[in-house]
Write an enzyme that holds these catalytic residues in place. Sequence first.
Site, PDB file in Angstrom:
ATOM      1  N   HIS A 113       0.831  -1.212   0.000  1.00 44.28           N
ATOM      2  CA  HIS A 113       0.000   0.000   0.000  1.00 44.28           C
ATOM      3  C   HIS A 113       0.866   1.262   0.000  1.00 44.28           C
ATOM      4  CE1 HIS A 113      -3.585   2.412   1.420  1.00 44.28           C
ATOM      5  NE2 HIS A 113      -2.618   3.136   1.967  1.00 44.28           N
ATOM      6  N   GLU A 114       1.850   1.301   0.879  1.00 45.86           N
ATOM      7  CA  GLU A 114       2.675   2.508   0.998  1.00 45.86           C
ATOM      8  C   GLU A 114       3.570   2.708  -0.228  1.00 45.86           C
ATOM      9  OE1 GLU A 114       1.909   4.620   3.087  1.00 45.86           O
ATOM     10  OE2 GLU A 114       0.756   3.409   4.509  1.00 45.86           O
ATOM     11  N   HIS A 117       1.673   4.547  -2.705  1.00 45.18           N
ATOM     12  CA  HIS A 117       1.743   6.002  -2.509  1.00 45.18           C
ATOM     13  C   HIS A 117       3.056   6.557  -3.055  1.00 45.18           C
ATOM     14  CE1 HIS A 117      -1.927   6.392  -0.339  1.00 45.18           C
ATOM     15  NE2 HIS A 117      -1.514   5.827   0.787  1.00 45.18           N
TER      16      HIS A 117
END
Length: 206
Positions: A113-114, A117
């Site tokens: 997920h990160e 980003h």
Amino acid sequence: MIAAQMQTLNGDFAPSFRFELEGITRTLNLYWSEALEGSEAETEMKNALRTGDYKMLNIYTQKRVGPITGYAHFPERAVEGSLEWNVSGVVVHYDTLPGGVNPWFNLGKILVHEVGHWLDLMHTFGLDEEGSTCTGLGDFIADTPAEFESNTECIFGRDTCPDQEGLDPITNHMDYSYDACKFEFTPLQRKRMIDTWYTHYESPFY
């Protein structure tokens, strides 16, 4: 745990990206181990520990990341040695790595997920820049269904924007679902990440 995390990371980003582990350093520093995003502790830690050029993904594991499980800095035009350059990368709680003790997030999906980003993906839910939720630009990705608020469990069939096409994308890596639910990026999310890589990380400016 690290080998399993790399396997998860590469499995979820394939075939768009492949990450190679360049090295591991272990630092004992209580102040840094609880560094919050935007804090002096984060800046100090990353100024001291960051390695490589701007496209080198630096990953930090901590014992505390505030009320969240991780964070990342979005890409931007950064000058070597600047704050933006040094803080680039991803921070995750170490219990979210595969085999960690977090009961809902211990399959390595928080790092996925990160890194999303870091490659300029936004959440699939919540307010966009126009203050909209179910309408408007959302996450700027046309093939992720609109989602009013994050999914924090594994609620299949949920539809928080019933007037819009598609159910909530709870299996998407950019939602907040439990690790066991998440397994996909959409084609246009992958396109955005690839475009971001060549615009910001393989840019001739670096």
